[in-house]
Design a protein around this motif. Structure first.
Motif, PDB file in Angstrom:
ATOM      1  N   GLN B  56       0.562  -1.224   0.141  1.00 55.77           N
ATOM      2  CA  GLN B  56      -0.600   0.385   0.155  1.00 55.77           C
ATOM      3  C   GLN B  56       0.495   1.113  -0.178  1.00 55.77           C
ATOM      4  O   GLN B  56       0.201   1.951  -0.813  1.00 55.77           O
ATOM      5  N   GLN B  57       1.536   0.969   0.093  1.00 56.95           N
ATOM      6  CA  GLN B  57       2.905   2.371   0.483  1.00 56.95           C
ATOM      7  C   GLN B  57       3.523   2.933  -0.959  1.00 56.95           C
ATOM      8  O   GLN B  57       3.924   2.043  -1.421  1.00 56.95           O
ATOM      9  N   ASN B  58       3.269   3.796  -1.210  1.00 56.86           N
ATOM     10  CA  ASN B  58       4.340   4.719  -2.174  1.00 56.86           C
ATOM     11  C   ASN B  58       5.744   4.165  -1.978  1.00 56.86           C
ATOM     12  O   ASN B  58       6.345   4.849  -1.523  1.00 56.86           O
ATOM     13  N   SER B  65       9.259  10.006  -6.435  1.00 58.78           N
ATOM     14  CA  SER B  65       8.047   8.790  -6.046  1.00 58.78           C
ATOM     15  C   SER B  65       6.954   8.287  -7.147  1.00 58.78           C
ATOM     16  O   SER B  65       7.224   9.244  -8.130  1.00 58.78           O
ATOM     17  N   VAL B  66       6.222   7.583  -6.127  1.00 56.58           N
ATOM     18  CA  VAL B  66       5.173   7.440  -7.174  1.00 56.58           C
ATOM     19  C   VAL B  66       3.467   7.594  -5.883  1.00 56.58           C
ATOM     20  O   VAL B  66       3.388   7.549  -5.014  1.00 56.58           O
ATOM     21  N   PHE B  75      -0.859   4.907 -11.716  1.00 55.51           N
ATOM     22  CA  PHE B  75       0.630   4.984 -11.580  1.00 55.51           C
ATOM     23  C   PHE B  75       1.533   6.416 -11.714  1.00 55.51           C
ATOM     24  O   PHE B  75       1.879   5.858 -12.727  1.00 55.51           O
ATOM     25  N   SER B  76       1.241   7.258 -11.212  1.00 51.88           N
ATOM     26  CA  SER B  76       1.338   7.986 -11.596  1.00 51.88           C
ATOM     27  C   SER B  76       2.647   9.162 -10.342  1.00 51.88           C
ATOM     28  O   SER B  76       3.109   8.262  -9.666  1.00 51.88           O
ATOM     29  N   LEU B  77       4.264   9.208 -11.218  1.00 46.92           N
ATOM     30  CA  LEU B  77       5.421   9.528 -10.976  1.00 46.92           C
ATOM     31  C   LEU B  77       5.515  10.827 -11.227  1.00 46.92           C
ATOM     32  O   LEU B  77       5.320  11.537 -11.419  1.00 46.92           O
ATOM     33  N   LYS B  78       6.437  11.679  -9.474  1.00 51.26           N
ATOM     34  CA  LYS B  78       5.960  12.461  -9.146  1.00 51.26           C
ATOM     35  C   LYS B  78       7.498  12.912  -9.030  1.00 51.26           C
ATOM     36  O   LYS B  78       8.054  12.179  -8.687  1.00 51.26           O
TER      37      LYS B  78
END
Lengths: 113, 117
Positions: B56-58, B65-66, B75-78
């Motif tokens: 559950q943890q990103n 970070s996702v 599933f986004s990428l920051k």
């Protein structure tokens, strides 16, 4: 740090010729893959190889393609009779047993004229 | 069959700012892995970050970070504090966990990110 290597970095060939693309996966890895990326498009799975046989192949991987691990270190992709549409970047990748991260080689750019 | 969709063909961001790249996927699998790969102009495929679907943890890796939303299949990428070296094509990729001897990756079409000075 161990890495996947590929040779040659760039190959130019004439239509109808056979080409062999070579890869040396990381030494303790067990699963091997070839992917293709036509310029400007997404990376596409071609074939996976484990325990000296093909595990899965895509629709792209027709009878013109074959793979081999002849000597326990090299992993080769052969295209028997190249077509213009085979022009692409070909990536080799490998995974260690018990893991799932794929390590990619730098790719071979194949140009068919 | 799995599909991966990246709806942003191109994005740009100013150096030092934050940018988020989007990815959605479609699967009937419950156990899988998700990845972001970076492809700079050299065309080498570089793993940026990975996420196990059962966690559950990103995931985070330094400035990357996702945001993993399993129910929404997102599933986004920051990328924080963007740097010029982050300029590249970014691919989102999916892998079934139950692949047995085959852990093939299914890629999205990619997002070309340009970091401007």
């Amino acid at each position: 740090e161990p890495e996947v290597t590929q040779t040659p970095s760039h190959q130019v060939t004439q239509m109808g010729q056979e080409v062999i693309l070579r890869c040396v996966p990381i030494s303790n890895h067990l699963y091997f893959y070839w992917y293709r990326q036509i310029l400007g498009q997404k990376v596409e799975f071609l074939v996976s190889f484990y325990n000296n046989e093909i595990s899965e192949k895509s629709e792209i991987f027709d009878d013109q393609f074959s793979v081999e691990r002849p000597d326990g270190s090299n992993f080769t992709l052969k295209i028997r009779s190249t077509k213009l549409e085979d022009s692409a970047m070909y990536f080799c990748a490998s995974i260690a047993g018990g893991h799932y991260e794929q390590y990619f080689g730098p790719g071979t750019r194949l140009t068919v004229t | 069959a799995q599909t991966v969709t990246q709806s942003q063909p191109e994005m740009s961001v100013q150096e030092a700012e934050t940018v988020t790249l989007s990815c959605t996927y479609d699967t009937s699998e419950s156990n899988y892995y998700l990845f972001w790969y970076k492809q700079p102009p050299s065309r080498q495929m570089i793993l940026v970050i990975r996420q196990e679907a059962y966690k559950q943890q990103n995931a985070t890796e330094n400035r990357f970070s996702v945001n993993f939303q399993k129910a929404a299949k997102s599933f986004s990428l920051k990328i924080s504090d963007s740097q010029l070296g982050d300029t590249a094509m970014y691919f989102c990729a999916f892998m079934k966990q139950s692949g047995g001897s085959n852990y093939k990756l299914t890629f999205g079409k990619g997002t070309l990110l340009t970091v401007n000075p």
